[in-house]
Design a protein around this motif. Structure first.
Motif, PDB file in Angstrom:
ATOM      1  N   ASP A  16     -29.132 -65.329 -27.635  1.00 19.68           N
ATOM      2  CA  ASP A  16     -27.774 -65.185 -27.121  1.00 19.68           C
ATOM      3  C   ASP A  16     -27.499 -66.038 -25.893  1.00 19.68           C
ATOM      4  O   ASP A  16     -26.351 -66.356 -25.598  1.00 19.68           O
ATOM      5  N   GLU A  17     -28.553 -66.333 -25.143  1.00 16.48           N
ATOM      6  CA  GLU A  17     -28.389 -67.047 -23.877  1.00 16.48           C
ATOM      7  C   GLU A  17     -29.466 -68.109 -23.766  1.00 16.48           C
ATOM      8  O   GLU A  17     -30.493 -68.025 -24.421  1.00 16.48           O
ATOM      9  N   ARG A  18     -29.230 -69.039 -22.878  1.00 15.44           N
ATOM     10  CA  ARG A  18     -30.281 -69.997 -22.594  1.00 15.44           C
ATOM     11  C   ARG A  18     -31.215 -69.378 -21.546  1.00 15.44           C
ATOM     12  O   ARG A  18     -30.788 -68.973 -20.478  1.00 15.44           O
ATOM     13  N   LEU A  19     -32.481 -69.310 -21.874  1.00 14.65           N
ATOM     14  CA  LEU A  19     -33.440 -68.754 -20.915  1.00 14.65           C
ATOM     15  C   LEU A  19     -33.687 -69.760 -19.800  1.00 14.65           C
ATOM     16  O   LEU A  19     -33.479 -70.947 -19.971  1.00 14.65           O
ATOM     17  N   SER A  20     -34.171 -69.252 -18.674  1.00 15.98           N
ATOM     18  CA  SER A  20     -34.530 -70.149 -17.578  1.00 15.98           C
ATOM     19  C   SER A  20     -35.787 -70.921 -17.981  1.00 15.98           C
ATOM     20  O   SER A  20     -36.499 -70.543 -18.914  1.00 15.98           O
ATOM     21  N   PHE A  21     -36.050 -71.965 -17.256  1.00 17.00           N
ATOM     22  CA  PHE A  21     -37.228 -72.780 -17.539  1.00 17.00           C
ATOM     23  C   PHE A  21     -38.497 -71.926 -17.477  1.00 17.00           C
ATOM     24  O   PHE A  21     -39.355 -71.988 -18.358  1.00 17.00           O
ATOM     25  N   THR A  22     -38.582 -71.116 -16.430  1.00 16.88           N
ATOM     26  CA  THR A  22     -39.770 -70.261 -16.268  1.00 16.88           C
ATOM     27  C   THR A  22     -39.929 -69.307 -17.438  1.00 16.88           C
ATOM     28  O   THR A  22     -41.020 -69.101 -17.962  1.00 16.88           O
ATOM     29  N   ARG A  28     -43.339 -69.518 -24.353  1.00 10.26           N
ATOM     30  CA  ARG A  28     -44.094 -70.510 -25.110  1.00 10.26           C
ATOM     31  C   ARG A  28     -45.597 -70.271 -24.987  1.00 10.26           C
ATOM     32  O   ARG A  28     -46.332 -70.331 -25.968  1.00 10.26           O
ATOM     33  N   ILE A  29     -46.032 -70.013 -23.769  1.00 11.73           N
ATOM     34  CA  ILE A  29     -47.466 -69.775 -23.553  1.00 11.73           C
ATOM     35  C   ILE A  29     -47.913 -68.519 -24.281  1.00 11.73           C
ATOM     36  O   ILE A  29     -48.958 -68.499 -24.947  1.00 11.73           O
ATOM     37  N   HIS A  30     -47.118 -67.463 -24.178  1.00 14.59           N
ATOM     38  CA  HIS A  30     -47.492 -66.226 -24.851  1.00 14.59           C
ATOM     39  C   HIS A  30     -47.593 -66.449 -26.358  1.00 14.59           C
ATOM     40  O   HIS A  30     -48.534 -65.985 -27.012  1.00 14.59           O
ATOM     41  N   LEU A  31     -46.626 -67.176 -26.900  1.00 17.84           N
ATOM     42  CA  LEU A  31     -46.626 -67.406 -28.349  1.00 17.84           C
ATOM     43  C   LEU A  31     -47.847 -68.206 -28.804  1.00 17.84           C
ATOM     44  O   LEU A  31     -48.358 -68.006 -29.907  1.00 17.84           O
ATOM     45  N   LEU A  32     -48.292 -69.103 -27.935  1.00 19.31           N
ATOM     46  CA  LEU A  32     -49.490 -69.879 -28.285  1.00 19.31           C
ATOM     47  C   LEU A  32     -50.673 -68.953 -28.518  1.00 19.31           C
ATOM     48  O   LEU A  32     -51.549 -69.246 -29.324  1.00 19.31           O
ATOM     49  N   MET A  33     -50.663 -67.846 -27.807  1.00 16.40           N
ATOM     50  CA  MET A  33     -51.841 -66.989 -27.823  1.00 16.40           C
ATOM     51  C   MET A  33     -51.659 -65.719 -28.638  1.00 16.40           C
ATOM     52  O   MET A  33     -52.613 -64.970 -28.810  1.00 16.40           O
ATOM     53  N   CYS A  34     -50.471 -65.456 -29.131  1.00 18.04           N
ATOM     54  CA  CYS A  34     -50.232 -64.170 -29.790  1.00 18.04           C
ATOM     55  C   CYS A  34     -49.591 -64.365 -31.151  1.00 18.04           C
ATOM     56  O   CYS A  34     -48.399 -64.669 -31.250  1.00 18.04           O
ATOM     57  N   HIS A  35     -50.367 -64.188 -32.191  1.00 20.06           N
ATOM     58  CA  HIS A  35     -49.821 -64.437 -33.527  1.00 20.06           C
ATOM     59  C   HIS A  35     -48.812 -63.367 -33.943  1.00 20.06           C
ATOM     60  O   HIS A  35     -47.918 -63.631 -34.743  1.00 20.06           O
ATOM     61  N   LEU A  36     -48.948 -62.175 -33.364  1.00 18.13           N
ATOM     62  CA  LEU A  36     -47.992 -61.126 -33.731  1.00 18.13           C
ATOM     63  C   LEU A  36     -46.596 -61.485 -33.230  1.00 18.13           C
ATOM     64  O   LEU A  36     -45.604 -61.344 -33.953  1.00 18.13           O
TER      65      LEU A  36
END
Lengths: 85, 205
Positions: A16-22, A28-36
């Protein structure tokens, strides 16, 4: 490190919104490590796509369930007649 | 198209057909639109009726800039928002949702990690081609708690912005809205998982 719960909330908000860079980096980092959560992200995208199809009426589903029944039609007709003239 | 040879007071705006034909021509279209957003057939029927009645009263104001159907739909959208606002006044939402747990939160442990291995869906797009999928999706949307459904529908189906939804539903902060949308989506995911993807026979996913 974001938790899965935080990540799911950010993934939802990203629709719904553009997330901040942080925030984007954190996700992105979490997704790299979490397949669920990777799976959940795909599911969110599918839900959006499916709902969009539904909204556009391009779904081919049960006409009878989504049409005014003859009885309903009569009721509305009567109400309109009573209110006209 | 009928000409208004015996129109009620002969006062249709130019280009507008006789109201008696509206139900026949647009009734199902309007009903389907309302049903998608409100889920209850009786309520959707009422909204169709209110829309057509409102349109009859407002027919002099039809400027002919859009099609009749678009004009009627515009009236209906307002009626739907009015209805939703009325329902919310009758059952006010506690303003700080972030402090109230939702059943969807049960999926996470105390550290915020998934406490179960949620299943993934292979080739979910194939579902979009299957007729039986759509009543399931409709049912899952209809099964959402009312406040979540309202926010979800206005966002996903009407494409309103966060600010517009907050205004329409008297939600005090966009943060609350985002919590609601996240919960709605998580619940929908679970509903589809249980009612569609797990029920698909092996090999058809």
């Amino acid at each position: 490190m974001l938790s899965c719960k935080e990540t799911t909330e950010l993934l939802s908000r990203a629709q719904d919104e553009r997330l901040s860079f942080t925030e984007r980096m954190g996700v992105r980092i979490h997704l790299l490590m979490c397949h669920l959560c990777r799976g959940y992200e795909k599911q969110l995208r599918f839900i959006r796509k499916a709902t969009e199809s539904l909204a556009q009426g391009s779904s081919h589903d049960d006409e009878a369930a989504t049409s005014l029944s003859p009885e309903a039609r009569e009721r509305v007709k009567d109400a309109l007649r009573q209110n006209q003239g | 198209m009928n000409s208004s040879t015996h129109a009620q007071s002969g006062e249709n705006a130019p280009g507008l057909s006789n109201p008696e034909t509206w139900l026949d021509n647009y009734g199902d279209y309007l009903y389907r639109y309302a049903l998608l957003r409100l889920s209850e057939p009786a309520v959707a029927e009422d909204i169709v009726q209110e829309t057509l009645l409102g349109a009859i009263k407002a027919r002099k104001s039809f400027a002919g800039k859009s099609s009749e159907r678009t004009w009627l739909l515009g009236i209906m959208k307002n009626k739907i928002v009015d209805y939703i606002r009325k329902r919310r006044r009758e059952r006010p939402v506690d303003q700080d949702l972030t402090k109230i747990p939702d059943s969807a939160d049960d999926l996470f442990d105390a550290h915020g990690q998934w406490n179960t291995d949620i299943s993934s869906w292979s080739h979910p797009d194939k579902s979009l081609e299957q007729e039986q999928f759509w009543p399931i999706l409709r049912g899952c949307i209809a099964g959402l708690p009312e406040q979540l459904a309202q926010a979800f529908v206005l966002r996903e189906i009407d494409g309103m912005t966060s600010e517009e939804i907050c205004q329409a539903l008297d939600i005090s902060s966009t943060n609350n809205l985002w919590v609601m949308l996240s919960r709605a989506r998580l619940r929908l995911r679970n509903c589809l998982d249980a009612n569609w993807f797990d029920n698909v026979p092996r090999g058809n996913r």
